[in-house]
Every structure is written in C-alpha cells, then in structure tokens.
Design an enzyme around this catalytic site. Sequence first.
Site, PDB file in Angstrom:
ATOM      1  N   ASP A  53       0.832  -1.191   0.000  1.00 12.55           N
ATOM      2  CA  ASP A  53       0.000   0.000   0.000  1.00 12.55           C
ATOM      3  C   ASP A  53       0.873   1.249   0.000  1.00 12.55           C
ATOM      4  OD1 ASP A  53      -2.971   1.060   0.852  1.00 12.55           O
ATOM      5  OD2 ASP A  53      -1.393   2.244   1.815  1.00 12.55           O
ATOM      6  N   TYR A  58       2.955   9.885   0.044  1.00 19.03           N
ATOM      7  CA  TYR A  58       3.862   9.210   0.978  1.00 19.03           C
ATOM      8  C   TYR A  58       5.333   9.383   0.586  1.00 19.03           C
ATOM      9  CZ  TYR A  58      -0.245   6.535   2.609  1.00 19.03           C
ATOM     10  OH  TYR A  58      -1.463   6.148   3.087  1.00 19.03           O
ATOM     11  N   LYS A  88      -2.859   5.960  -4.212  1.00 18.39           N
ATOM     12  CA  LYS A  88      -3.971   6.861  -3.897  1.00 18.39           C
ATOM     13  C   LYS A  88      -3.796   8.225  -4.562  1.00 18.39           C
ATOM     14  CE  LYS A  88      -3.988   4.656   0.646  1.00 18.39           C
ATOM     15  NZ  LYS A  88      -2.565   4.222   0.631  1.00 18.39           N
ATOM     16  N   HIS A 121      -7.878   9.456  -1.927  1.00 15.74           N
ATOM     17  CA  HIS A 121      -7.268   9.433  -0.604  1.00 15.74           C
ATOM     18  C   HIS A 121      -8.156  10.084   0.460  1.00 15.74           C
ATOM     19  CE1 HIS A 121      -2.973   9.159   1.241  1.00 15.74           C
ATOM     20  NE2 HIS A 121      -3.887   8.872   2.139  1.00 15.74           N
TER      21      HIS A 121
END
Length: 318
Positions: A53, A58, A88, A121
């Site tokens: 994931d 990120y 996302k 997201h």
Amino acid sequence: MSLTTNVVVPNVVLQSSFTMPVIGFGTAAMSNDSDTLKAAVIEAIKLGYRHFDTASIYGSEQALGEAIAEALKLGLISSRDELFITSKLWLSDNHPHLVLPALQNSLKTLGLEYLDLYLIHWPLTTELELKKFPYDEDDLLPFDLKGVWTSMQECQNLGLTKSIGVSNFSCKKLENLLSFASIPPAVNQVELNPCWQQKNLREYCKTKGIVVTAYSPLGAKDSFWGGNHVMDNELLKQIANAHGKTVAHISLRWLYEQGVTFAVKSYNKERIKQNLEIFDFSLTNDDYQKINQIKQERKVKNGPTGFEFAENLWDGEN
C-alpha cells in the site's frame, strides 16, 4: 541471515471480481528512507506479503517500485502479477481532469503498467499543484465527487487500475457516491483498530459489498496522527498474555475476524514477520467481551488539515 518463513495470506474477493490479500504492507511513514524501505519490502516479499500500500503523498512509490524490480530480478516472484499494489489520489489532484494524469504519474514513478487498486485518498480538494501537509482551511475547494469518480471509472476502463475505491469516506459520503456510480467502490480504507472500531461504517460497507481496509491497525504510534492507545491498552495486553501473543497479534486477529483487511507498517524484520502470525489462533467470547469494553477514540480527527472540521469531514458520524 534473512528470515524465510513463507506465509500464505488469505484473499478477499472485491466487487470488481479481483482478489486482494487481507494483509497489506503499509508504506506511510514520517520519513521514508529509500534504502530502508526497499530492504523492508524485499524482506516482506520473502515472508509472504503480496499486497503493498502506497500513495503519491507518501513519497514511497519510487522505492517500492525499485524493490518490486529487485524482487523480480532475485526470483522472489516470477511476475509482477503476483503482487497487489494500491496507490492513492492526493487532494491537489482531486479534480476530474487531473485524475488520469495523476495515476499515470504514479505508474511511472512505480515503474508499473497498472495498479491493482487506486483510491481517492480523502473526500477533499485543494488548489492545483498545492502539495503540502497539513493544509489550511483556505486551501480547500469544493469537491466534485461525481466528476472525480467519473474519471476514476475511466482509469479502470482503460486498464490502468484493476479496481477503484475510496479512503476516509463516511457512510453518508458513500451513500452519495453510490447514488450515481456506474462502478461502485471496491474498497473504503479508513482508520480502524480495537480502539476505533467503526461498527456502523463496517456494517454499512458490508451491506453494499464494499471491502473495508484498516489503516493504523496498531494505532500508528510513531506518527503524528497516531498514538500508543492500541499498543498500551491494558485489556488488549490481558488478552495477549492469555494467548501467549503480542498486542499486535490480538489487534490484527480481531480485524481479520471482523472481515476487515488491513495495511500494517513496520520496517523491523522481526515485526514484519510477527505481523503475519495471526492465523494459528482465534479469539474467544471472553476476549470479545473485553474488546467491546475498550474506550473508543478517533485519532485522525481533522484529516490532512490543521484545523477543526471533523463534523464536516465525518458527517457527524462516530
């Protein structure tokens, strides 16, 4: 010496007819050192993880992609098709005309031809190109859910992602989405653990065939959005001692027994291994009585913002 247990993780079937491993390896961290992340992903693949994931925000997509390429080179997997990769769509790309380019950019960064799952997201939109965290209230724009979801559906129809879904959606927001979606969301990824059980949301998603994925399944104690509330919970410690297990084992097993999938993050070799060791025991009725007594507290109250707007974001849902 590398750990080489080979755990076979069960799958769930999504509405899109594709299968998803119930345990995902999370890559959301306060800082993502590329070499550390790559080593952790390689170790995870050796141990049996197949679901990874990530998200554009990120900063872990490139390292994850490099780790996947290395795993193929080492023969740890014979094909990228053996993996399930989730990414996302970030708030600044939450505009109908930017969804496809954002996905294409994630694919380029990952070095992949397709995703297995692409999620919205947050149900929020900001100014174009405004990538920061947290946001200010003035940064937010009206969210065109219908337009964005139409673009998400196009991404799936083009084969750039096998399934599409959402993250941080309340029952009310899901109901709105389902009122016009021609492709329903396969997954809703939300904060969920024994200290924030979200029973109403889980029940709603079950009736609609939406798989729930838990983020912060162990409380995300090393992050600014989480805390020690799960790992330090006395009732969970009592259950763990009774089973000869850890609090992490109990929390993850509880999620599994609820039919909830989860993305759990650790870059520590032993904990990466331990987080898979939840299939050799079951919780008892007494365990459930204790878990049902745990005080409930949402940690991600304000989403990706620095101000109090929880009632608006969560539609007043507890």
